[in-house]
Design a protein around this motif. Structure first.
Motif, PDB file in Angstrom:
ATOM      1  N   SER A 134      -9.080   5.047   7.104  1.00 17.04           N
ATOM      2  CA  SER A 134      -8.395   4.317   6.029  1.00 17.04           C
ATOM      3  C   SER A 134      -6.998   4.868   5.732  1.00 17.04           C
ATOM      4  CB  SER A 134      -9.221   4.373   4.742  1.00 17.04           C
ATOM      5  OG  SER A 134      -9.307   5.711   4.259  1.00 17.04           O
TER       6      SER A 134
ATOM      7  N   LYS B 100     -17.288  -1.909   6.474  1.00 17.28           N
ATOM      8  CA  LYS B 100     -16.686  -3.061   5.787  1.00 17.28           C
ATOM      9  C   LYS B 100     -15.935  -2.645   4.517  1.00 17.28           C
ATOM     10  CE  LYS B 100     -20.922  -4.409   3.313  1.00 17.28           C
ATOM     11  NZ  LYS B 100     -21.927  -5.484   3.169  1.00 17.28           N
TER      12      LYS B 100
ATOM     13  N   ASP C  14     -11.928  -2.700   4.210  1.00 13.54           N
ATOM     14  CA  ASP C  14     -11.142  -3.825   3.693  1.00 13.54           C
ATOM     15  C   ASP C  14     -10.812  -3.617   2.220  1.00 13.54           C
ATOM     16  OD1 ASP C  14     -11.217  -5.127   6.132  1.00 13.54           O
ATOM     17  OD2 ASP C  14     -13.062  -6.203   5.660  1.00 13.54           O
ATOM     18  N   THR C  15     -11.808  -3.183   1.453  1.00  9.76           N
ATOM     19  CA  THR C  15     -11.598  -2.983   0.013  1.00  9.76           C
ATOM     20  C   THR C  15     -10.617  -1.853  -0.253  1.00  9.76           C
ATOM     21  OG1 THR C  15     -13.864  -3.740  -0.420  1.00  9.76           O
ATOM     22  CG2 THR C  15     -12.736  -2.552  -2.195  1.00  9.76           C
TER      23      THR C  15
ATOM     24  N   SER D 206      -8.310  -0.766   1.634  1.00 10.98           N
ATOM     25  CA  SER D 206      -6.958  -1.137   2.059  1.00 10.98           C
ATOM     26  C   SER D 206      -6.260  -1.961   0.982  1.00 10.98           C
ATOM     27  CB  SER D 206      -6.996  -1.917   3.381  1.00 10.98           C
ATOM     28  OG  SER D 206      -7.598  -3.182   3.210  1.00 10.98           O
ATOM     29  N   VAL D 207      -7.037  -2.833   0.305  1.00  5.96           N
ATOM     30  CA  VAL D 207      -6.467  -3.622  -0.786  1.00  5.96           C
ATOM     31  C   VAL D 207      -6.062  -2.707  -1.946  1.00  5.96           C
ATOM     32  CG1 VAL D 207      -6.961  -5.363  -2.550  1.00  5.96           C
ATOM     33  CG2 VAL D 207      -7.673  -5.746  -0.189  1.00  5.96           C
TER      34      VAL D 207
END
Length: 270
Positions: A15, A47, A50-51, A53-54
């Motif tokens: 990440s 998964k 994704d969170t 990264s936001v």
């Protein structure tokens, strides 16, 4: 097949978020691991990348922890679309601003380099194409008030500060020897509001450079007018006064470098 989880070190490597920040996010309930092992190790799912990264993007864009928490707790496709479109608009605005800063810096660099190749006190005649200028309101008696108002106009047009400000001396004032009685301020910058634009007309211009402080250009103007007469030219329009080297680059006011351009034409005989 047994599901494999990512350790905090692996998740950090994937990440780009440090272990320290991942632990901090967990403690404040912003972003937690999928599970904690019996030995107390934080374990993550792929998964979740994704969170995180936001979260990273929103933090980079200046969103507070509180704002990000609210979004993550209430997120829906519609709210994501609204948030991302809002951030996209902000990014576009920042890009436009940064481009202006780059343009302003390039102009400053170009002007400063120009000082190395010009001849001081020598008149030259050039052909100038017409050019759009962002101008102030007509300057009446209060010079300072007009300048303040012009800075306000620049800000209203979303133009960054730092562009060199020039002054226009009207043809009549030139003829009367009122060389510091400016008609308008201007910058060499386009504006969306057409009412704020003035066209510097095409034609022949007399150009001269000299060192002097602000509003102490009378000697320069008188020398230019004398040179015009000697060369068979007369005033045909306004004068445009710009400082090539100003307080941004020079501490000594008498070493400021000014450029004056006067629209001229050949004298008619008879």
């Amino acid at each position: 097949m047994k599901k494999e989880y990512l350790t905090i070190s692996q998740f950090s490597a994937l990440s780009g978020i440090s272990r320290k920040n991942l632990i901090y996010y967990d403690k404040i309930n912003l972003f937690s691991p999928k599970m904690v092992s019996e030995k107390g190790y934080r374990l993550y799912e792929e998964k979740q990348l994704d969170t995180i990264s936001v979260i990273w993007i929103l933090r980079e864009l200046g969103k507070s922890i509180k704002e990000i928490k609210i979004y993550l707790q209430e997120r829906t496709p519609e709210k994501m679309l609204s948030l991302f479109q809002e951030e996209q608009e902000q990014i576009d605005k920042k890009i436009r601003t940064l481009k202006q800063y780059k343009d302003m810096l390039e102009k400053r660099i170009e002007l400063t380099k120009l000082a190395d190749v010009i001849t001081i006190g020598k008149i030259t005649f050039i052909q100038q194409e017409k050019k759009s200028l962002l101008i102030s309101e007509k300057i009446n008696q209060n010079y300072n008030e007009a300048l303040v108002n012009f800075y306000s106009i620049i800000e209203q047009q979303d133009i960054v500060q730092g562009y060199p400000i020039g002054a226009i001396v009207g043809k009549n004032e030139l003829s009367d020897g009122q060389f510091t009685n400016f008609s308008y301020f201007y910058i060499n910058k386009f504006a969306e509001d057409k009412n704020l634009l003035s066209i510097k007309p095409e034609g022949t211009y007399a150009v001269m450079y000299d060192y002097c402080d602000y509003n102490k250009t009378e000697k320069l103007y008188r020398k230019m007018l004398d040179e015009l007469a000697k060369n068979g030219y007369e005033i045909d329009g306004d004068a445009y006064e710009e400082y090539i080297i100003d307080e941004v680059a020079e501490k000594k006011p008498d070493q400021y470098l000014v450029k004056v351009m006067i629209k001229v034409k050949k004298m008619t005989i008879g």
